[in-house]
Motif scaffolding. Structure first.
Motif, PDB file in Angstrom:
ATOM      1  N   ASP A 155       0.839  -1.204   0.000  1.00  0.00           N
ATOM      2  CA  ASP A 155       0.000   0.000   0.000  1.00  0.00           C
ATOM      3  C   ASP A 155       0.872   1.252   0.000  1.00  0.00           C
ATOM      4  N   GLY A 156       0.662   2.129  -0.990  1.00  0.00           N
ATOM      5  CA  GLY A 156       1.425   3.353  -1.089  1.00  0.00           C
ATOM      6  C   GLY A 156       2.748   3.219  -1.816  1.00  0.00           C
ATOM      7  N   LYS A 157       3.113   1.994  -2.164  1.00  0.00           N
ATOM      8  CA  LYS A 157       4.380   1.766  -2.852  1.00  0.00           C
ATOM      9  C   LYS A 157       4.180   1.216  -4.257  1.00  0.00           C
ATOM     10  N   ILE A 158       3.287   0.259  -4.391  1.00  0.00           N
ATOM     11  CA  ILE A 158       2.941  -0.298  -5.697  1.00  0.00           C
ATOM     12  C   ILE A 158       1.559   0.220  -6.079  1.00  0.00           C
ATOM     13  N   ARG A 159       1.362   0.479  -7.357  1.00  0.00           N
ATOM     14  CA  ARG A 159       0.111   1.078  -7.817  1.00  0.00           C
ATOM     15  C   ARG A 159      -0.610   0.172  -8.809  1.00  0.00           C
ATOM     16  N   PRO A 160      -1.955   0.267  -8.856  1.00  0.00           N
ATOM     17  CA  PRO A 160      -2.692  -0.437  -9.917  1.00  0.00           C
ATOM     18  C   PRO A 160      -2.181   0.013 -11.286  1.00  0.00           C
ATOM     19  N   GLY A 161      -1.990  -0.933 -12.184  1.00  0.00           N
ATOM     20  CA  GLY A 161      -1.462  -0.615 -13.508  1.00  0.00           C
ATOM     21  C   GLY A 161       0.022  -0.853 -13.639  1.00  0.00           C
ATOM     22  N   ASP A 162       0.732  -0.998 -12.505  1.00  0.00           N
ATOM     23  CA  ASP A 162       2.157  -1.339 -12.579  1.00  0.00           C
ATOM     24  C   ASP A 162       2.324  -2.715 -13.218  1.00  0.00           C
ATOM     25  N   GLU A 163       3.357  -2.853 -14.045  1.00  0.00           N
ATOM     26  CA  GLU A 163       3.687  -4.154 -14.613  1.00  0.00           C
ATOM     27  C   GLU A 163       4.805  -4.776 -13.785  1.00  0.00           C
ATOM     28  N   VAL A 164       4.558  -5.964 -13.258  1.00  0.00           N
ATOM     29  CA  VAL A 164       5.562  -6.656 -12.449  1.00  0.00           C
ATOM     30  C   VAL A 164       6.527  -7.379 -13.383  1.00  0.00           C
ATOM     31  N   LEU A 165       7.814  -7.018 -13.270  1.00  0.00           N
ATOM     32  CA  LEU A 165       8.840  -7.570 -14.155  1.00  0.00           C
ATOM     33  C   LEU A 165       9.686  -8.653 -13.491  1.00  0.00           C
ATOM     34  N   ALA A 166       9.904  -8.522 -12.168  1.00  0.00           N
ATOM     35  CA  ALA A 166      10.786  -9.467 -11.481  1.00  0.00           C
ATOM     36  C   ALA A 166      10.527  -9.442  -9.988  1.00  0.00           C
ATOM     37  N   VAL A 167      10.900 -10.531  -9.330  1.00  0.00           N
ATOM     38  CA  VAL A 167      10.854 -10.625  -7.874  1.00  0.00           C
ATOM     39  C   VAL A 167      12.238 -11.062  -7.406  1.00  0.00           C
ATOM     40  N   ASP A 168      12.878 -10.227  -6.621  1.00  0.00           N
ATOM     41  CA  ASP A 168      14.244 -10.484  -6.153  1.00  0.00           C
ATOM     42  C   ASP A 168      15.188 -10.805  -7.306  1.00  0.00           C
ATOM     43  N   GLY A 169      15.013 -10.073  -8.402  1.00  0.00           N
ATOM     44  CA  GLY A 169      15.908 -10.219  -9.536  1.00  0.00           C
ATOM     45  C   GLY A 169      15.553 -11.328 -10.509  1.00  0.00           C
ATOM     46  N   THR A 170      14.588 -12.172 -10.167  1.00  0.00           N
ATOM     47  CA  THR A 170      14.162 -13.245 -11.068  1.00  0.00           C
ATOM     48  C   THR A 170      13.023 -12.747 -11.945  1.00  0.00           C
ATOM     49  N   LYS A 171      13.208 -12.773 -13.257  1.00  0.00           N
ATOM     50  CA  LYS A 171      12.199 -12.273 -14.173  1.00  0.00           C
ATOM     51  C   LYS A 171      10.921 -13.095 -14.083  1.00  0.00           C
ATOM     52  N   THR A 172       9.788 -12.419 -14.228  1.00  0.00           N
ATOM     53  CA  THR A 172       8.482 -13.079 -14.153  1.00  0.00           C
ATOM     54  C   THR A 172       7.660 -12.739 -15.391  1.00  0.00           C
ATOM     55  N   GLY A 173       6.869 -13.709 -15.818  1.00  0.00           N
ATOM     56  CA  GLY A 173       6.019 -13.479 -16.983  1.00  0.00           C
ATOM     57  C   GLY A 173       4.576 -13.866 -16.761  1.00  0.00           C
ATOM     58  N   THR A 174       4.293 -14.502 -15.607  1.00  0.00           N
ATOM     59  CA  THR A 174       2.926 -14.908 -15.293  1.00  0.00           C
ATOM     60  C   THR A 174       2.640 -14.637 -13.818  1.00  0.00           C
ATOM     61  N   VAL A 175       1.348 -14.586 -13.481  1.00  0.00           N
ATOM     62  CA  VAL A 175       0.946 -14.387 -12.092  1.00  0.00           C
ATOM     63  C   VAL A 175       1.469 -15.516 -11.215  1.00  0.00           C
ATOM     64  N   SER A 176       1.393 -16.746 -11.713  1.00  0.00           N
ATOM     65  CA  SER A 176       1.830 -17.893 -10.912  1.00  0.00           C
ATOM     66  C   SER A 176       3.310 -17.800 -10.572  1.00  0.00           C
ATOM     67  N   GLN A 177       4.126 -17.286 -11.487  1.00  0.00           N
ATOM     68  CA  GLN A 177       5.547 -17.133 -11.202  1.00  0.00           C
ATOM     69  C   GLN A 177       5.779 -16.126 -10.080  1.00  0.00           C
ATOM     70  N   VAL A 178       5.064 -15.002 -10.119  1.00  0.00           N
ATOM     71  CA  VAL A 178       5.189 -14.007  -9.054  1.00  0.00           C
ATOM     72  C   VAL A 178       4.767 -14.613  -7.724  1.00  0.00           C
ATOM     73  N   THR A 179       3.641 -15.312  -7.725  1.00  0.00           N
ATOM     74  CA  THR A 179       3.117 -15.911  -6.499  1.00  0.00           C
ATOM     75  C   THR A 179       4.096 -16.923  -5.914  1.00  0.00           C
ATOM     76  N   GLU A 180       4.672 -17.749  -6.772  1.00  0.00           N
ATOM     77  CA  GLU A 180       5.608 -18.774  -6.295  1.00  0.00           C
ATOM     78  C   GLU A 180       6.863 -18.152  -5.684  1.00  0.00           C
ATOM     79  N   LEU A 181       7.357 -17.072  -6.280  1.00  0.00           N
ATOM     80  CA  LEU A 181       8.571 -16.439  -5.761  1.00  0.00           C
ATOM     81  C   LEU A 181       8.324 -15.767  -4.415  1.00  0.00           C
ATOM     82  N   VAL A 182       7.171 -15.100  -4.280  1.00  0.00           N
ATOM     83  CA  VAL A 182       6.844 -14.475  -2.993  1.00  0.00           C
ATOM     84  C   VAL A 182       6.623 -15.547  -1.928  1.00  0.00           C
ATOM     85  N   ALA A 183       6.027 -16.667  -2.334  1.00  0.00           N
ATOM     86  CA  ALA A 183       5.721 -17.746  -1.375  1.00  0.00           C
ATOM     87  C   ALA A 183       6.978 -18.388  -0.796  1.00  0.00           C
ATOM     88  N   LYS A 184       8.115 -18.191  -1.422  1.00  0.00           N
ATOM     89  CA  LYS A 184       9.367 -18.757  -0.898  1.00  0.00           C
ATOM     90  C   LYS A 184       9.870 -17.985   0.324  1.00  0.00           C
TER      91      LYS A 184
END
Length: 353
Positions: A155-184
């Motif tokens: 909240d207050g840092k990420i905005r609706p409409g932002d495109e998520v490119l990577a999580v901790d430096g690992t590139k992401t291309g799908t929602v499931s990839q983002v979810t899996e990386l955060v879940a670690k």
């Protein structure tokens, strides 16, 4: 006046009073009725092509690939009366269903309309992806932020409409990839989310929190709702006005396939149908199948593409002159239509489904 005459008079008055009370008594039910159908190969109410493709060669088509709709009476904003509900139960062309079937509890009519609009938008995108996958036309995906939960780490840092490119430096291309990386991570861990905003890349550091109601307290979250969005190699516009819901997906996909391939897919036939569609081309069930069959036949359809899980209800309500063809996937639906026009192959039926 005789006792018999008095009794009849009193009874008549009571019946009249009860009928009047019934006509005024609102009940929490909705009447579903056959709605309009639209040819995905034709034009919308404004006279514009219902499906328009720019940046890719298209081919002439003919015949009909109609999607079908259901209209309703009633709802929280204008409930039907008891007499209307009773009349509907006696009519074969309509269905009377509990109000929450159409208007879930704790949702206003405006929220329902907004959800239907969102479902139609997502259905159109899935239909485009399914058609291009069927034709082996490469597409790519991007992950966009649909919403941010108040009071959560993002909240207050990420905005609706932002495109998520990577999580901790690992590139992401799908929602499931983002979810899996955060879940670690664990609640309280730091995580860096790279986003594209206004054409620029930004790295945003967040501290994960525990998912509410997680008994173990070990599942992390950052508080963003994500959606996969497709990047198509050319532009496809689908214009259906204020019609909502996801059930036209299959017919949209078929029309796109037809426009992008030589020859008329329908062979000039009047084909209607319904069904949700996934980007992979799987066809899913819908509501109001009985009313949609009636609407299709009234419009002139002779073939109706039916999701497998709707086949049983469709068989019991099939109008005379309408052939039910089972549609499990987009690819199967294309092959069935080709077989209807004389090509080799089987035509799956709803019988026995």
């Amino acid at each position: 006046m005789s006792r018999r005459a008095v009794t009849l008079t009193v009874a008549s008055v009571l019946v009249l009073v009860l009928a009047l009370a019934g006509s005024l008594m609102p009940v929490p039910y909705v009447v579903l009725m056959p709605g309009p159908t639209s040819n995905t190969l034709g034009s919308n109410d404004k006279g514009e092509p219902l499906i328009k493709i720019d940046g890719r060669p298209t081919y002439p088509d003919q015949g009909h690939l109609n999607f079908t709709t259901v209209t309703y009476r009633g709802g929280p904003g204008g409930r039907i009366d008891l007499i209307t509900a009773l009349r509907g139960w006696l009519e074969s062309e309509v269905a009377v269903v509990p109000e929450e079937t159409v208007f879930p509890k704790n949702e206003s009519p405006e929220q329902v309309d907004q959800e239907n609009t969102r479902q139609m938008r997502d259905s159109q995108e899935s239909a485009e992806a399914a058609a291009l996958n069927e034709l082996k036309i490469p597409i790519s995906t991007q992950v966009l932020v649909d919403s941010v939960q108040k009071g959560k780490p993002a909240d207050g840092k990420i905005r609706p409409g932002d495109e998520v490119l990577a999580v901790d430096g690992t590139k992401t291309g799908t929602v499931s990839q983002v979810t899996e990386l955060v879940a670690k991570r664990k609640p309280g861990d730091r995580v860096t989310v790279t986003v594209r905003r206004d054409g620029k890349e930004e790295k945003i550091d967040l501290t994960t929190a525990a998912i509410p109601d997680d008994k173990g307290g070990q599942r992390p979250m950052v508080g963003i709702v994500l959606g996969d969005r497709y990047k198509f190699p050319f532009k496809i516009d689908i214009s259906v006005g204020d019609i909502g819901g996801p059930s036209a997906g299959l017919m949209f996909s078929l029309a796109i396939v037809d426009k992008l391939t030589p020859g008329a897919l329908t062979g000039g036939k009047f084909i209607a149908g319904t069904g949700t569609i996934t980007p992979e081309g799987r066809v899913g069930p819908i509501g109001g199948i009985q009313q949609k069959l009636i609407a299709a036949r009234r419009a002139g359809a002779t073939v109706f593409l039916t999701p497998k899980d709707n086949c049983a209800d469709a068989m019991s309500a099939r109008p005379d002159g309408l052939r039910l063809v089972r549609a499990d996937t987009l690819h199967g639906a294309v092959e069935s239509i080709n077989a209807l026009n004389g090509a080799k192959g089987t035509i799956p039926s709803c019988e026995g489904s």
